[in-house]
Design a protein around this motif. Structure first.
Motif, PDB file in Angstrom:
ATOM      1  N   PRO A 155       0.834  -1.210   0.000  1.00 43.18           N
ATOM      2  CA  PRO A 155       0.000   0.000   0.000  1.00 43.18           C
ATOM      3  C   PRO A 155       0.864   1.253   0.000  1.00 43.18           C
ATOM      4  CG  PRO A 155      -0.707  -1.532   1.711  1.00 43.18           C
ATOM      5  CD  PRO A 155       0.588  -2.054   1.185  1.00 43.18           C
ATOM      6  N   TYR A 156       0.386   2.287  -0.674  1.00 42.86           N
ATOM      7  CA  TYR A 156       1.142   3.536  -0.663  1.00 42.86           C
ATOM      8  C   TYR A 156       1.265   4.028   0.779  1.00 42.86           C
ATOM      9  CZ  TYR A 156       3.365   7.335  -3.089  1.00 42.86           C
ATOM     10  OH  TYR A 156       4.302   8.201  -3.570  1.00 42.86           O
ATOM     11  N   PRO A 157       2.462   4.485   1.180  1.00 41.09           N
ATOM     12  CA  PRO A 157       2.671   4.848   2.588  1.00 41.09           C
ATOM     13  C   PRO A 157       1.702   5.926   3.060  1.00 41.09           C
ATOM     14  CG  PRO A 157       4.752   4.775   1.385  1.00 41.09           C
ATOM     15  CD  PRO A 157       3.670   4.659   0.368  1.00 41.09           C
ATOM     16  N   LYS A 159       0.266   9.289   4.411  1.00 36.75           N
ATOM     17  CA  LYS A 159       0.789  10.630   4.142  1.00 36.75           C
ATOM     18  C   LYS A 159       1.443  11.251   5.375  1.00 36.75           C
ATOM     19  CE  LYS A 159      -2.414  11.707   0.383  1.00 36.75           C
ATOM     20  NZ  LYS A 159      -3.490  12.621  -0.101  1.00 36.75           N
ATOM     21  N   GLU A 160       1.034  10.788   6.547  1.00 38.30           N
ATOM     22  CA  GLU A 160       1.590  11.401   7.758  1.00 38.30           C
ATOM     23  C   GLU A 160       3.025  10.957   8.049  1.00 38.30           C
ATOM     24  OE1 GLU A 160      -1.050   7.898   9.141  1.00 38.30           O
ATOM     25  OE2 GLU A 160      -1.119   9.513   7.644  1.00 38.30           O
ATOM     26  N   LEU A 161       3.506   9.920   7.360  1.00 37.02           N
ATOM     27  CA  LEU A 161       4.879   9.468   7.609  1.00 37.02           C
ATOM     28  C   LEU A 161       5.865  10.474   7.033  1.00 37.02           C
ATOM     29  CD1 LEU A 161       4.772   5.621   6.864  1.00 37.02           C
ATOM     30  CD2 LEU A 161       4.594   6.792   9.065  1.00 37.02           C
ATOM     31  N   PRO A 162       6.899  10.844   7.807  1.00 35.91           N
ATOM     32  CA  PRO A 162       7.899  11.787   7.281  1.00 35.91           C
ATOM     33  C   PRO A 162       8.680  11.168   6.120  1.00 35.91           C
ATOM     34  CG  PRO A 162       8.601  10.882   9.396  1.00 35.91           C
ATOM     35  CD  PRO A 162       7.182  10.440   9.188  1.00 35.91           C
ATOM     36  N   ILE A 163       9.156  12.031   5.231  1.00 34.29           N
ATOM     37  CA  ILE A 163       9.872  11.592   4.043  1.00 34.29           C
ATOM     38  C   ILE A 163      11.379  11.683   4.273  1.00 34.29           C
ATOM     39  CG2 ILE A 163      10.300  12.046   1.594  1.00 34.29           C
ATOM     40  CD1 ILE A 163       7.546  10.884   2.226  1.00 34.29           C
ATOM     41  N   ASP A 164      12.081  10.601   3.933  1.00 28.58           N
ATOM     42  CA  ASP A 164      13.537  10.589   3.961  1.00 28.58           C
ATOM     43  C   ASP A 164      14.028  11.241   2.671  1.00 28.58           C
ATOM     44  OD1 ASP A 164      16.227  10.041   3.797  1.00 28.58           O
ATOM     45  OD2 ASP A 164      16.052   7.910   4.277  1.00 28.58           O
ATOM     46  N   PRO A 165      14.717  12.386   2.736  1.00 28.39           N
ATOM     47  CA  PRO A 165      15.107  13.085   1.509  1.00 28.39           C
ATOM     48  C   PRO A 165      16.075  12.304   0.623  1.00 28.39           C
ATOM     49  CG  PRO A 165      16.144  14.097   3.423  1.00 28.39           C
ATOM     50  CD  PRO A 165      15.135  13.120   3.941  1.00 28.39           C
ATOM     51  N   THR A 166      16.803  11.349   1.176  1.00 29.44           N
ATOM     52  CA  THR A 166      17.745  10.585   0.350  1.00 29.44           C
ATOM     53  C   THR A 166      17.067   9.498  -0.473  1.00 29.44           C
ATOM     54  OG1 THR A 166      18.250   8.943   2.077  1.00 29.44           O
ATOM     55  CG2 THR A 166      19.562  10.961   2.052  1.00 29.44           C
ATOM     56  N   SER A 167      15.833   9.116  -0.076  1.00 31.47           N
ATOM     57  CA  SER A 167      15.144   8.060  -0.821  1.00 31.47           C
ATOM     58  C   SER A 167      13.847   8.527  -1.465  1.00 31.47           C
ATOM     59  CB  SER A 167      14.833   6.878   0.111  1.00 31.47           C
ATOM     60  OG  SER A 167      13.862   7.250   1.086  1.00 31.47           O
ATOM     61  N   GLY A 168      13.309   9.643  -0.991  1.00 31.20           N
ATOM     62  CA  GLY A 168      12.044  10.137  -1.517  1.00 31.20           C
ATOM     63  C   GLY A 168      10.832   9.442  -0.937  1.00 31.20           C
ATOM     64  N   GLY A 169      11.031   8.606   0.080  1.00 28.53           N
ATOM     65  CA  GLY A 169       9.939   7.893   0.725  1.00 28.53           C
ATOM     66  C   GLY A 169      10.165   7.812   2.215  1.00 28.53           C
ATOM     67  N   PRO A 170       9.250   7.177   2.943  1.00 28.52           N
ATOM     68  CA  PRO A 170       9.428   7.020   4.392  1.00 28.52           C
ATOM     69  C   PRO A 170      10.659   6.169   4.709  1.00 28.52           C
ATOM     70  CG  PRO A 170       7.162   6.571   3.735  1.00 28.52           C
ATOM     71  CD  PRO A 170       7.966   6.636   2.476  1.00 28.52           C
ATOM     72  N   SER A 171      11.146   6.307   5.908  1.00 27.33           N
ATOM     73  CA  SER A 171      12.292   5.522   6.337  1.00 27.33           C
ATOM     74  C   SER A 171      11.909   4.054   6.470  1.00 27.33           C
ATOM     75  CB  SER A 171      12.819   6.036   7.677  1.00 27.33           C
ATOM     76  OG  SER A 171      11.898   5.719   8.726  1.00 27.33           O
ATOM     77  N   ASN A 172      12.920   3.225   6.469  1.00 32.68           N
ATOM     78  CA  ASN A 172      12.727   1.793   6.652  1.00 32.68           C
ATOM     79  C   ASN A 172      12.009   1.508   7.974  1.00 32.68           C
ATOM     80  OD1 ASN A 172      13.099  -0.736   5.519  1.00 32.68           O
ATOM     81  ND2 ASN A 172      15.059  -1.085   6.517  1.00 32.68           N
ATOM     82  N   LYS A 173      12.409   2.225   9.018  1.00 26.15           N
ATOM     83  CA  LYS A 173      11.816   2.000  10.332  1.00 26.15           C
ATOM     84  C   LYS A 173      10.342   2.403  10.352  1.00 26.15           C
ATOM     85  CE  LYS A 173      12.404   3.051  15.260  1.00 26.15           C
ATOM     86  NZ  LYS A 173      13.224   3.758  16.270  1.00 26.15           N
ATOM     87  N   ASP A 174      10.015   3.539   9.727  1.00 23.32           N
ATOM     88  CA  ASP A 174       8.622   3.981   9.703  1.00 23.32           C
ATOM     89  C   ASP A 174       7.744   3.032   8.899  1.00 23.32           C
ATOM     90  OD1 ASP A 174       9.063   6.141  11.338  1.00 23.32           O
ATOM     91  OD2 ASP A 174       9.277   7.579   9.703  1.00 23.32           O
ATOM     92  N   MET A 175       8.270   2.507   7.797  1.00 25.74           N
ATOM     93  CA  MET A 175       7.498   1.544   7.014  1.00 25.74           C
ATOM     94  C   MET A 175       7.275   0.268   7.819  1.00 25.74           C
ATOM     95  SD  MET A 175       6.353   2.570   4.123  1.00 25.74           S
ATOM     96  CE  MET A 175       5.956   0.969   3.405  1.00 25.74           C
ATOM     97  N   TRP A 176       8.297  -0.185   8.503  1.00 18.11           N
ATOM     98  CA  TRP A 176       8.175  -1.390   9.348  1.00 18.11           C
ATOM     99  C   TRP A 176       7.111  -1.179  10.427  1.00 18.11           C
ATOM    100  CZ3 TRP A 176       9.371  -1.323  14.618  1.00 18.11           C
ATOM    101  CH2 TRP A 176       9.324  -2.565  15.265  1.00 18.11           C
ATOM    102  N   ALA A 177       7.159  -0.025  11.081  1.00 18.18           N
ATOM    103  CA  ALA A 177       6.231   0.247  12.186  1.00 18.18           C
ATOM    104  C   ALA A 177       4.791   0.380  11.704  1.00 18.18           C
ATOM    105  CB  ALA A 177       6.659   1.499  12.925  1.00 18.18           C
TER     106      ALA A 177
END
Length: 390
Positions: A155-157, A159-177
């Motif tokens: 599922p698309y992450p 919107k409230e998850l912060p964006i990691d500027p080096t990847s353009g998406g949420p952090s690995n930890k935020d996606m896991w959580a």
């Protein structure tokens, strides 16, 4: 005054060899720089097969012409052929969003929310599937018999998850959580709707198909290694049976970066025993059933390992210890040697070294931004004893 548009490069364009060679200052090993363009180029993730034309050519990703496209590198002549034709300003081919068939002259890739098949002979392409706007897909991988492309639908992450500027998406930890509902699927190479093979409320990535067993793949529970309950899993696509590989029955074991051996039965991985300053690094191997495993200390830190089997491993060090290292089996453990310095920054995923042993076991392909942009390098493996100790 308006700036001029960057002209689009054309599919089928052949670039002359860009290969340059130089000698490592410490090990005296000759390194070949295979790409030399004012943009990032990178080889496939080390778990993915990139070769075609009998192993003479290799597919890679490049941003030439300010667009994201696939290119083919002739490993004998150094010539580079443009394989796709996405224009500047469009999404283009997703980095690490491609794979090559083991059995056909065909590649599969993501671009603009679609999975495409690319004929590597005439460069024609066809759309296999277009996914909804509310999901994204992980790196595709082909089955050993060439019949299916496998990947994860996530599922698309939120919107409230912060964006990691080096990847353009949420952090690995935020996606896991966030515990997204993930589906492992396969699609026939003729196209069609995805067939769900497994689904659960856990962040899943790294679907790696066995190179010899058409019905077997591995996947991982993704996230920070110290937080993941059980990293490696096996899946039989015919029976839909799922099982843990190398059970993590202790919080003091963390593992990851699993990959298939060339025989399609064995699996390599690495990790640490223990936590904190007393943790000990190791490399391990098992069969895909996960019923037996062996693990061996590796005294030097490596971000990734790769090998064709147990006898000779390649590691890529770290940004602070930027060496490609070789580790040879001695009957009880591993002896280490320095192969070359890679100078890589590890700043983004595309600028990870990801060393990959070539199918003949005589060379290693890797990516580095040692000259500013990410480029692809090849180093041939000399006599092991001629190298300095790691």
């Amino acid at each position: 005054m308006a700036g001029k548009e960057t002209p689009a490069l054309s599919k089928g364009t052949v670039f002359p060899s860009e290969t340059r060679t130089f000698v490592d200052n410490e090990t005296r090993v000759t390194i070949s720089r295979l790409t030399n363009h004012l943009c990032h180029s990178n080889h496939f993730y080390f778990t993915h097969w990139p070769y075609y034309s009998g192993g003479q050519k290799m597919v890679f990703h490049s941003d030439r012409g300010n667009a994201r496209n696939l290119f083919g590198l002739d490993l004998e002549t150094g010539e580079i052929t443009q394989l796709t034709e996405f224009k500047p300003g469009t999404g283009g081919v997703e980095p690490f969003g491609a794979c090559v068939s083991y059995t056909r002259e065909e590649a599969y890739f993501y671009a603009d929310r679609c999975l495409y098949a690319l004929d590597l002979c005439d460069l024609s392409q066809r759309k296999l599937w277009e996914w909804p706007e509310d999901v994204k897909c992980t790196t595709p991988n082909c089955t050993a018999d060439g019949r299916f492309v496998c990947f994860v639908i996530i599922p698309y992450p939120p919107k409230e998850l912060p964006i990691d500027p080096t990847s353009g998406g949420p952090s690995n930890k935020d996606m896991w959580a966030s515990k997204p509902h993930c589906r492992i699927v396969r699609i026939p190479i003729e196209g069609g709707e995805p067939e769900t093979l497994w689904e659960e409320d856990y962040y899943i990535t790294h679907v790696n198909t066995s190179p010899t067993k058409p019905s077997i793949l591995t996947f991982c529970h993704e996230g920070p290694w110290r937080l993941v309950d059980q990293r490696m899993w096996g899946l039989d696509m015919e029976t839909k049976c799922v099982w843990p590989i190398r059970k993590q029955d202790s919080e003091d074991i963390i593992i990851g970066h699993e990959y298939w051996f060339a025989d399609g039965v064995g699996i390599g991985y690495h990790g640490r025993w223990g936590r904190g300053a007393d943790a000990e690094r190791f490399w391990g191997c098992t069969d895909y059933h996960g019923t037996s495993y062996r693990e061996y200390p590796i005294p030097r830190a490596c971000t990734h390992f790769h090998s064709l089997g147990k006898e000779l491993l390649v590691g890529d060090g770290t940004a602070a210890d930027p060496y490609i290292t070789l580790w040879r089996w001695n009957g009880k453990g591993y002896d280490g040697k320095l192969l070359c310095r890679h100078y890589c920054s590890f700043h983004t995923q595309r600028l990870h070294v990801h060393p990959a042993m070539m199918p003949d076991g005589k060379g290693i392909v890797f990516t580095s931004d040692m000259h500013g942009y990410g480029n692809i390098y090849l180093v041939r493996i000399p006599e092991f004893e001629s190298l300095p100790s790691a």
